[in-house]
Scaffold this active site. Structure first.
Site, PDB file in Angstrom:
ATOM      1  N   ASP A   1       0.863  -1.181   0.000  1.00 57.73           N
ATOM      2  CA  ASP A   1       0.000   0.000   0.000  1.00 57.73           C
ATOM      3  C   ASP A   1       0.904   1.236   0.000  1.00 57.73           C
ATOM      4  O   ASP A   1       2.091   1.157   0.334  1.00 57.73           O
ATOM      5  CB  ASP A   1      -0.890  -0.035   1.243  1.00 57.73           C
TER       6      ASP A   1
ATOM      7  N   GLU B   1      -0.291   4.998   1.018  1.00 54.90           N
ATOM      8  CA  GLU B   1      -0.554   5.929   2.121  1.00 54.90           C
ATOM      9  C   GLU B   1      -0.612   5.180   3.451  1.00 54.90           C
ATOM     10  O   GLU B   1      -1.272   4.154   3.570  1.00 54.90           O
ATOM     11  CB  GLU B   1      -1.860   6.682   1.875  1.00 54.90           C
TER      12      GLU B   1
ATOM     13  N   GLU C   1      -0.929  10.021   4.988  1.00 51.45           N
ATOM     14  CA  GLU C   1      -2.254  10.023   4.361  1.00 51.45           C
ATOM     15  C   GLU C   1      -2.508  11.384   3.713  1.00 51.45           C
ATOM     16  O   GLU C   1      -2.505  12.425   4.381  1.00 51.45           O
ATOM     17  CB  GLU C   1      -3.336   9.740   5.405  1.00 51.45           C
TER      18      GLU C   1
ATOM     19  N   ARG D   1     -16.008  12.576   0.452  1.00 50.70           N
ATOM     20  CA  ARG D   1     -14.939  13.563   0.275  1.00 50.70           C
ATOM     21  C   ARG D   1     -15.294  14.576  -0.807  1.00 50.70           C
ATOM     22  O   ARG D   1     -15.102  15.790  -0.623  1.00 50.70           O
ATOM     23  CB  ARG D   1     -13.640  12.848  -0.096  1.00 50.70           C
TER      24      ARG D   1
ATOM     25  N   SER E   1      -2.312   0.922  -4.894  1.00 48.32           N
ATOM     26  CA  SER E   1      -2.930   1.995  -4.133  1.00 48.32           C
ATOM     27  C   SER E   1      -4.278   2.385  -4.716  1.00 48.32           C
ATOM     28  O   SER E   1      -4.473   2.342  -5.932  1.00 48.32           O
ATOM     29  CB  SER E   1      -2.000   3.225  -4.128  1.00 48.32           C
ATOM     30  N   ASP E   2      -5.190   2.797  -3.844  1.00 43.37           N
ATOM     31  CA  ASP E   2      -6.471   3.338  -4.304  1.00 43.37           C
ATOM     32  C   ASP E   2      -6.399   4.855  -4.474  1.00 43.37           C
ATOM     33  O   ASP E   2      -7.428   5.488  -4.687  1.00 43.37           O
ATOM     34  CB  ASP E   2      -7.587   2.973  -3.322  1.00 43.37           C
TER      35      ASP E   2
ATOM     36  N   LYS F   1      -6.661  -4.219  -5.860  1.00 44.40           N
ATOM     37  CA  LYS F   1      -5.497  -4.750  -5.145  1.00 44.40           C
ATOM     38  C   LYS F   1      -5.524  -6.275  -5.119  1.00 44.40           C
ATOM     39  O   LYS F   1      -4.521  -6.942  -5.406  1.00 44.40           O
ATOM     40  CB  LYS F   1      -5.444  -4.186  -3.722  1.00 44.40           C
TER      41      LYS F   1
ATOM     42  N   ASP G   1      -2.152  -1.127   5.572  1.00 47.79           N
ATOM     43  CA  ASP G   1      -2.593  -0.694   6.899  1.00 47.79           C
ATOM     44  C   ASP G   1      -4.089  -0.466   7.026  1.00 47.79           C
ATOM     45  O   ASP G   1      -4.568  -0.123   8.112  1.00 47.79           O
ATOM     46  CB  ASP G   1      -1.876   0.607   7.274  1.00 47.79           C
TER      47      ASP G   1
ATOM     48  N   ASN H   1      -8.998  -1.454   2.921  1.00 47.66           N
ATOM     49  CA  ASN H   1      -8.902  -1.794   1.500  1.00 47.66           C
ATOM     50  C   ASN H   1      -7.632  -2.576   1.157  1.00 47.66           C
ATOM     51  O   ASN H   1      -7.396  -2.888  -0.004  1.00 47.66           O
ATOM     52  CB  ASN H   1      -9.015  -0.538   0.625  1.00 47.66           C
TER      53      ASN H   1
END
Length: 201
Positions: free
Chosen positions: A7, A9, A15, A46, A90-91, A133, A152, A155
């Site tokens: 991952d 972030e 983040e 968001r 990564s997303d 992922k 972490d 996701n």
């Protein structure tokens, strides 16, 4: 042959949304994939907040330009890439990732992209594929790789569970409580040793 998927972030860089929340003063934007398992719901949340406050992609990019990798992350990644191939899964979005990849020595990253409207605001997200992922790990295994995965957040769980080996890295308490069977490391040296053991195992 082994390969490592990480991952981004929370593992290699801070983040992004927390950094933007701190810069903008909008506490609600501190919510991340550590808190919300549904990524589409999180991103809609968001985008609604950004639109409400009039923030554009350029405002987020200006904050990202000042984000530095986590302490020790670049050195860890350099050592890891001497041992084996690494892909960052990564997303996050390509519109966010470039300055961070530059600081990490341009590792390979698979991520998503944003849809930006005529006013420069985030209007939608374009996922490379759903469950990207996990599917990436499945595909790597299908072409003969043994995969070690670490992350972490919610996701990252499918990626870690699909891999041949893996662990959580600096995961929050809520994830540790619900995923008690997954091992945890909190330091890069320990993560590197875990990966070495996997490669040599």
């Amino acid at each position: 042959m082994e390969i490592v998927t990480l991952d981004l972030e929370g593992v290699l860089v801070p983040e992004i949304w927390i950094a933007f929340a701190e810069k903008s003063g909008i506490e609600a934007l501190k919510r991340t994939t550590r808190d919300e398992p549904d990524y589409h719901r999180l991103m809609q949340y968001r985008m609604d907040i950004l639109r409400e406050h009039g923030f554009k992609l350029s405002d987020i990019q200006n904050v990202i330009a000042n984000i530095k990798p986590l302490e020790g992350a670049k050195e860890f990644l350099d050592k890891l890439r001497e041992l084996t191939q690494v892909i960052i899964l990564s997303d996050t979005f390509s519109e966010f990732a470039l300055p961070l990849m530059r600081q990490l020595g341009y590792p390979t990253i698979f991520c998503n992209s944003l849809v930006i409207d005529e006013s420069g605001m985030l209007s939608d997200i374009r996922m490379r594929t759903e469950n990207g992922k996990k599917k990436a790990v499945e595909a790597l295994k299908a072409i003969g790789f043994r995969v070690f995965a670490s992350g972490d957040s919610y996701n990252d769980l499918a990626m870690i569970r699909e891999a041949d080996g893996g662990c959580l890295f600096r995961a929050p308490e809520n994830i540790l409580k619900s995923e008690r069977d997954l091992s945890l490391v909190t330091e890069y040296d320990d993560l590197l040793e875990k990966i070495k053991a996997f490669i040599n195992g």
